[in-house]
Scaffold this active site. Structure first.
Site, PDB file in Angstrom:
ATOM      1  N   VAL A  30      56.617 112.295  38.885  1.00 37.83           N
ATOM      2  CA  VAL A  30      55.805 113.517  38.669  1.00 37.83           C
ATOM      3  C   VAL A  30      54.545 112.987  37.697  1.00 37.83           C
ATOM      4  CG1 VAL A  30      55.573 115.929  37.724  1.00 37.83           C
ATOM      5  CG2 VAL A  30      57.665 115.009  38.829  1.00 37.83           C
ATOM      6  N   ASP A  31      53.353 112.905  38.548  1.00 35.32           N
ATOM      7  CA  ASP A  31      52.111 112.753  37.724  1.00 35.32           C
ATOM      8  C   ASP A  31      51.727 114.206  37.222  1.00 35.32           C
ATOM      9  OD1 ASP A  31      52.148 109.858  38.322  1.00 35.32           O
ATOM     10  OD2 ASP A  31      51.354 110.485  40.161  1.00 35.32           O
ATOM     11  N   PHE A  32      51.067 114.086  35.633  1.00 38.33           N
ATOM     12  CA  PHE A  32      50.858 115.370  35.222  1.00 38.33           C
ATOM     13  C   PHE A  32      49.544 115.194  34.607  1.00 38.33           C
ATOM     14  CE2 PHE A  32      53.744 113.563  32.307  1.00 38.33           C
ATOM     15  CZ  PHE A  32      52.973 114.044  30.928  1.00 38.33           C
TER      16      PHE A  32
END
Length: 255
Positions: free
Chosen positions: A132-134
């Protein structure tokens, strides 16, 4: 008690290994350069897993990725995680057959959740890491997909609940804002992690020295810390970093 882990991440693109800063990549060197400068048979003594992510968008480049990955990990005896381009079951099968102990999936988590279900039925959910890139926008965190080109219009806490319900072995939280900066992890994002999530969390983005690892691993919500900062951990720096972290936190896997 499950021990906490230190993970090293390598990024691969166009037959070369690259460094990333805020998701903008710069070429470092090919597999031969990695072998010359990073002895992974030695490094494997000081990390618990090695993640290698293929940033190429074309499936035809998977063969090069596999060949170069095998070359640099030939004498590397620790779990290998492969990621990139896993949009269907067939790519996952290739990765598992050739080298991977686990796979890391990003975009398909949101766009093709049925793929996750198919992979899980065959290999088990423990073999899947949800990447999960945030990014932080107006005091809220949002996930991004497609190499951070598309923002998912769901706040991170709700997105993590969706992932939990989907069923994966771990979640790899990677800060785009801190990526490659070496300025320390964004630990505030952990406030957006729902209390009832039982999936182990790996935090990444911003690790530049041992104190950043130590601060992250002291947090009860963090199960592992990952760094992709090749230049900051060259030579025996990973060995020193692990020794420094272990001397202050006996909860990590001993070496």
């Amino acid at each position: 008690m499950v021990k906490k882990r230190i993970i090293f991440t390598l990024l691969y693109k166009n037959k070369k290994f690259v460094m990333s800063r805020n998701f903008k990549t710069n070429e470092i060197g090919d597999a031969n350069w990695i072998i010359k400068n990073y002895n992974f048979s030695e490094i494997s003594k000081y990390i618990d897993e090695l993640v290698i992510i293929n940033l190429d968008r074309e499936k035809k480049n998977i063969i090069n990725f596999i060949e170069d990955t095998k070359k640099i990990t030939k004498k590397c005896f620790l779990p290998i995680v492969l990621g990139g381009n896993i949009n269907d079951l067939e790519v996952a099968k290739i990765y598992f057959k050739e080298l991977a102990d686990k796979i890391m999936i990003n975009t398909a988590i949101f766009k093709k959740p049925e793929v996750i279900e198919k992979i899980s039925k065959i290999y088990g959910k423990q073999s899947i890491i949800a990447s999960v890139d945030f990014i932080k926008m107006k005091n809220f965190y949002y996930p991004k997909i497609n190499c951070a080109k598309i923002t998912v219009k769901i706040k991170l806490n709700k997105y993590l609940k969706l992932i939990e319900n989907l069923g994966v072995g771990e979640i790899y939280l990677n800060s785009i804002d801190r990526d490659g900066t070496g300025q320390g992890c964004d630990l505030d994002v952990l406030k957006s992690v729902p209390r009832k999530i039982n999936t182990p969390l790996i935090i990444s983005g911003g690790v530049g020295k041992s104190i950043h690892m130590l601060k992250a691993l002291k947090n009860k919500k963090v199960d592992a810390i990952a760094t992709a900062n090749l230049l900051n951990f060259i030579g025996n720096s990973l060995k020193k970093a692990r020794e420094e972290v272990y001397s202050s936190n006996k909860d990590i896997v001993p070496r």
